[in-house]
Design an enzyme around this catalytic site. Sequence first.
Site, PDB file in Angstrom:
ATOM      1  N   ASP A  33      52.767  74.070  67.891  1.00  0.00           N
ATOM      2  CA  ASP A  33      53.091  74.743  69.151  1.00  0.00           C
ATOM      3  C   ASP A  33      54.214  75.750  68.861  1.00  0.00           C
ATOM      4  O   ASP A  33      55.099  75.483  68.051  1.00  0.00           O
ATOM      5  CB  ASP A  33      53.538  73.707  70.185  1.00  0.00           C
ATOM      6  CG  ASP A  33      53.677  74.300  71.584  1.00  0.00           C
ATOM      7  OD1 ASP A  33      53.070  75.344  71.855  1.00  0.00           O
ATOM      8  OD2 ASP A  33      54.401  73.695  72.407  1.00  0.00           O
ATOM      9  N   HIS A  52      59.583  69.093  73.187  1.00  0.00           N
ATOM     10  CA  HIS A  52      58.572  68.068  73.497  1.00  0.00           C
ATOM     11  C   HIS A  52      59.235  66.703  73.612  1.00  0.00           C
ATOM     12  O   HIS A  52      59.971  66.296  72.723  1.00  0.00           O
ATOM     13  CB  HIS A  52      57.525  67.977  72.385  1.00  0.00           C
ATOM     14  CG  HIS A  52      56.782  69.256  72.174  1.00  0.00           C
ATOM     15  ND1 HIS A  52      56.210  69.583  70.971  1.00  0.00           N
ATOM     16  CD2 HIS A  52      56.507  70.285  73.010  1.00  0.00           C
ATOM     17  CE1 HIS A  52      55.610  70.758  71.071  1.00  0.00           C
ATOM     18  NE2 HIS A  52      55.785  71.211  72.301  1.00  0.00           N
ATOM     19  N   SER A  83      60.478  70.191  68.583  1.00  0.00           N
ATOM     20  CA  SER A  83      59.686  68.981  68.822  1.00  0.00           C
ATOM     21  C   SER A  83      60.325  67.840  68.042  1.00  0.00           C
ATOM     22  O   SER A  83      61.547  67.668  68.104  1.00  0.00           O
ATOM     23  CB  SER A  83      58.237  69.238  68.412  1.00  0.00           C
ATOM     24  OG  SER A  83      57.424  68.170  68.807  1.00  0.00           O
TER      25      SER A  83
END
Lengths: 278, 194
Positions: free
Chosen positions: B136, B43, B16
């Site tokens: 996540d 992401h 991310s």
Amino acid sequence: MNEVEQVENERLEVQLLLEAIYLRYGYDFRKYASAHTKRRLEHRRALEGLPNLAAMQHLLIYDETFFNRVLLDLSINVTEMFRDPWFYKSVRELVVPYLKTYPFAKVWHAGCSAGQEVYSMGIVLQEEGMKERVQMYATDFNELILAKAKDGIYPMNLVREYTANYQQAGGKSSFSDYYTADYDNVVMKRFLKEQVLFSSHNLVTDGVFGEMNTIFCRNVLIYFNRDLQNRVLNLFYESLCPGGFLCLGSKENIKFSDVAHKFEVVAEREKIYRKKRM
Amino acid sequence: MDKIIQKYEAIVIGASAGGLIALHRIFSQRCLDFNLPVLIAQHICPNRESLLPELLRQHCTGTVKDAEDKDVITSGNVYIAPSNYHLLVEPDKSIALSVEGRVNFSRPSIDVLFETASEAYCDALVGIILSGANSDGAYGVSQIKKRAGLTIVQSPDSAEFDTMPKAAIEASNPDFILSLDEIGILLNTLCNRG
Ligand SMILES: C[S@@+](CC[C@H](N)C(=O)[O-])C[C@H]1O[C@@H](n2cnc3c(N)ncnc32)[C@H](O)[C@@H]1O
């Protein structure tokens, strides 16, 4: 029991569950993409606090309201107005001029979800002076979502995003011309619904939807396995006039199907195809 | 050490915030006979084209591409989750995409990729968590670990954002906690066994 066996047993449970749904309710999910199906069923199982998928089978068979919930879990309804704005720009530039060559044309939105795509196309047709000359068919197998499509009522907080999409898609007017606002919602204006017929249609079990000039089916095929995609693409081929357009989602493809050579690629990135005149 | 001798079939990577630099660093160490397929969930802002394919392409001999629905996962290729789609692995080791709602506020979600990949590959999967400012992927790594795959997390002190590595370490007690350079070396070692 080792992990490989565990995974295989769970696959078996999913298979039996889908078989039960098919036999009991006639909805056929047996050829849906399996990783997705498993995830959605697991999601419901966890919410209900059931120990395993086999336990869910009993509920599914005996409790129809429970089944309706699972049906919603399995049919992902996420959509937006003018999704992929560059796609709608190409539709305006490539597909609409073709529709204009007909005195009257038919457009089918298959798997239309809550209708955002249908109204997006309605707006494009309106701005191109084509609205009166196009009959649109909007279908989905999920009756609840279809009712929402008919209402055309969307949360106010999405409007900003929709407006930005509309502008990027080459909108010629102001997006606010197309809805009326009340407190938390917007309602799509009536004239956008006049030429639309909403009806239930299941791409897995129902037949051809004849003589279409253009078919939109975006982000639906990703939920099907290759075999089922092939069936549905054949269905679309049969439903299209020669020279008619097929518009898929931006990450979907016809290259794996046996009708691939019967279409020409009109726009690669936009996934716009055209049925060849054989 | 058994885990290094074992043969693997695929690598999944989750990243991310700060992930772009981290991925670039790892890939710049790939040697030419690096032949495992790599699937990446990074992401990024929806509606923004990812820079990732361009960045990684210079270090790869195989294809680097946005994953498309039904692609057959092939050795040497790199598949990137397209912005706004979840990337899933089917039991037959092909790719499926989904637009279902965000998971852990993310689409693509690392958990979704890791969980489905671990069901498809079981112990033949390598999972790597890199820099990020959310959690996540923590559950996903624990699934890979449970199915006896190899789990690697970027060491929090070497990560630009350490929340994601820390969450993954806490959730899964991974096999290796390594710097980016060490991850690169380890991956090359794994490939040479394959
Ligand atoms: C992710 S939505 C896509 C909506 C819209 N086409 C778009 O791209 O924004 C997928 C839709 O396909 C519908 N669907 C799934 N399986 C179907 C089937 N067998 N027949 C008809 N519709 C189906 C779902 O109910 C859902 O509304």
